[in-house]
Structure formats: structure tokens, C-alpha cells
Scaffold this active site. Structure first.
Site, short mmCIF file in Angstrom:
data_model
loop_
_atom_site.label_atom_id
_atom_site.label_comp_id
_atom_site.label_asym_id
_atom_site.label_seq_id
_atom_site.Cartn_x
_atom_site.Cartn_y
_atom_site.Cartn_z
N GLY A 240 11.76 -7.39 22.18
CA GLY A 240 13.12 -7.88 21.96
C GLY A 240 13.90 -7.73 23.25
O GLY A 240 13.33 -7.40 24.31
N HIS B 3 15.99 -5.50 24.40
CA HIS B 3 15.96 -4.19 25.06
C HIS B 3 14.67 -3.99 25.84
O HIS B 3 14.68 -3.47 26.96
CB HIS B 3 16.11 -3.07 24.02
N HIS C 36 16.98 4.18 21.67
CA HIS C 36 18.10 3.24 21.64
C HIS C 36 19.42 3.97 21.76
O HIS C 36 20.31 3.59 22.53
CB HIS C 36 18.07 2.43 20.35
#
Length: 260
Positions: free
Chosen positions: A86, A88, A25
Site C-alpha cells: 500500500g 506506506h 504505523h
């Protein structure tokens, strides 16, 4: 008790094999980047013949588009260093991959998976959680699975599945709680469990690395607070498991649900 899946065969691949791009991330916390690099080192040590690269969604270099550009038109499998489905996983990573010259496909997120559950159990034991032995201990013990949180309901579904697997592994209730975006919070979970007579409450840190959310959840814990998953050896095995799963399937479709 949840049976662990066999560990992947750790051997190198010959020339022409796809590269592994670990997609993190990104974080402003330097401990996060250090943890990601330690995990990369473990993956490389397990499979020396595999080309392993790193790309970030945001905040840290190299960003994923730059990491993919460096591959030219080579083949690569992107393994998200993320614990559930999700935005991402469903949008950001596939869109970055589609924009690259490299021939890429995206593996499932790391969770849910028994190797994650075992890593969580080990981290709890390292923090001092003893497996309940007596019926009285079982009735008074519970675990909060603290996760980052997402507005995507699929992410909560995946986290809930991990909580259920961990509960089966430990033999005590496990309640998922979140640092942001959704509820319950860790404080909510503590109140719920105490209302059920669970006074011996430990917190499992469902984060890949130390950071702000992980620290906030640990600070809210009423007792034992385990360390994040980090660069535990089982996490490196799991990265390779997801790589191998993606390599053996069609490169055109993102798995709708990570297998357990």
C-alpha cells in the site's frame, strides 16, 4: 492444508551486521504501542545478538526519521509492521529511508505469509471456533477476514491471498472485509455469507494490534470475534523471516509482491 515454512534460524549476528528497524504505523490507542513493544521483546529474545529498533510512520515516537537518524551511517533493514502492500510500504517508508544517512533497505510487508495464516487460525481457536467435522458443519461455517482497508488495489490483492490461504487451512470459505477505504464492509460480508446459507460466521481480526478499526470490526461480528494478531510468538518469527529475506537479497529493490 497449507504447509508452514521452516522458522528462521534464531542466532545472533556478529558486529557489522545490519540492524532491524521495525516500522509500525502508529496509533493513539495505548494498547497498540504496548503490543508493538511486546513484539519487539519477543524478537530480541529470539535473536539476542541482533540490534532491534522501532520507528513509527506517524502518531507515536520515535518517528521513523528520528529512529534512522540515531543510526548515523550504519546499515539497517526496515521491516514494515504492515500486512500488505500500500502507500506506506510503496512510498512513505522508502522515502523516509532514502532521506536518512543510514544505509537502508526495506523488507516486504508481513503478509501474505503462512505464519500469518497460522496465527489467525490460533486466534480463531482461542476465541472458540471449532474446526468443522461434519459436512453439515462445513456447509454452515464461514470466516470473515476483517482488515483495515486501503485504496491501493495491491493491498486488496494481498489480503485476498491471505483469505485464500486461511480458507485452505480451515476448510471453510473466508471472505475479506474492510474497516475503511474499500468494500465489502463486515456488514456486507455477513449478508453475503448468510445468503449462501452460512449461519455460523466467525471473524478473524487481520490487525497487528488492538485499535479503533479492530474494535469496530469485532463489534460488528455476528458471533465469534478473534483477537488481533498481536505479539504472538509466530509474529516475532515472521518479523525475523522478513528481515532474513531482505538481508539475502539486493538492497536496492523493494519486493513487488511478498512471497508466500
Amino acid at each position: 492444508m497449507t504447509a508452514l515454512l521452516p522458522l528462521p534460524h534464531e542466532s545472533g549476528h556478529g558486529p557489522g551486521s545490519p540492524a532491524l528497524v521495525l516500522v509500525a504505523h502508529g496509533s493513539r490507542d495505548p494498547r497498540t504501542l504496548a503490543t508493538v513493544h511486546a513484539l519487539l521483546d519477543r524478537v530480541r529474545a529470539l535473536r539476542p545478538g541482533l540490534r532491534v529498533h522501532l520507528g513509527h510512520i506517524e502518531l507515536n515516537e520515535p518517528l521513523l526519521p528520528r529512529a534512522l537518524a540515531a543510526l548515523g551511517d550504519d546499515e539497517a533493514i526496515l521491516v514494515p509492521l504492515l500486512l500488505s502492500r500500500g502507500h506506506h510500504v510503496k512510498r512513505d517508508i522508502p522515502e523516509m529511508a532514502a532521506a536518512a544517512r543510514a544505509r537502508t533497505w526495506v523488507a516486504a510487508p508481513l503478509g501474505p505469509h503462512p505464519l500469518l495464516v497460522e496465527t489467525l487460525r490460533i486466534r480463531l481457536a482461542e476465541a472458540g471456533l471449532r474446526t468443522p467435522v461434519t459436512e453439515s458443519e462445513r456447509r454452515s461455517t464461514a470466516v470473515i477476514l476483517a482488515a483495515a482497508g486501503s485504496r491501493d488495489p495491491a493491498a486488496a490483492t494481498d489480503t485476498g491471498r491471505t483469505a485464500a490461504l486461511l480458507a485452505a487451512r480451515l476448510g471453510v470459505p473466508v471472505l475479506a472485509a474492510y474497516a475503511s477505504a474499500t468494500t465489502p464492509t463486515v456488514a456486507d460480508a455477513i449478508r453475503t455469507l448468510r445468503a449462501q446459507g452460512r449461519q455460523r460466521i466467525a471473524l478473524a481480526s487481520y490487525f497487528t494490534a488492538p485499535g479503533r478499526f479492530a474494535q469496530e470490526c469485532a463489534d460488528a461480528a455476528p458471533g465469534i470475534a478473534a483477537a488481533p494478531l498481536g505479539a504472538h510468538p509466530l509474529m516475532a518469527h515472521l518479523v525475523l523471516t522478513r528481515f532474513d529475506e531482505a538481508r539475502s537479497t539486493s538492497p536496492t529493490v523493494l519486493p513487488e509482491l511478498a512471497p508466500v
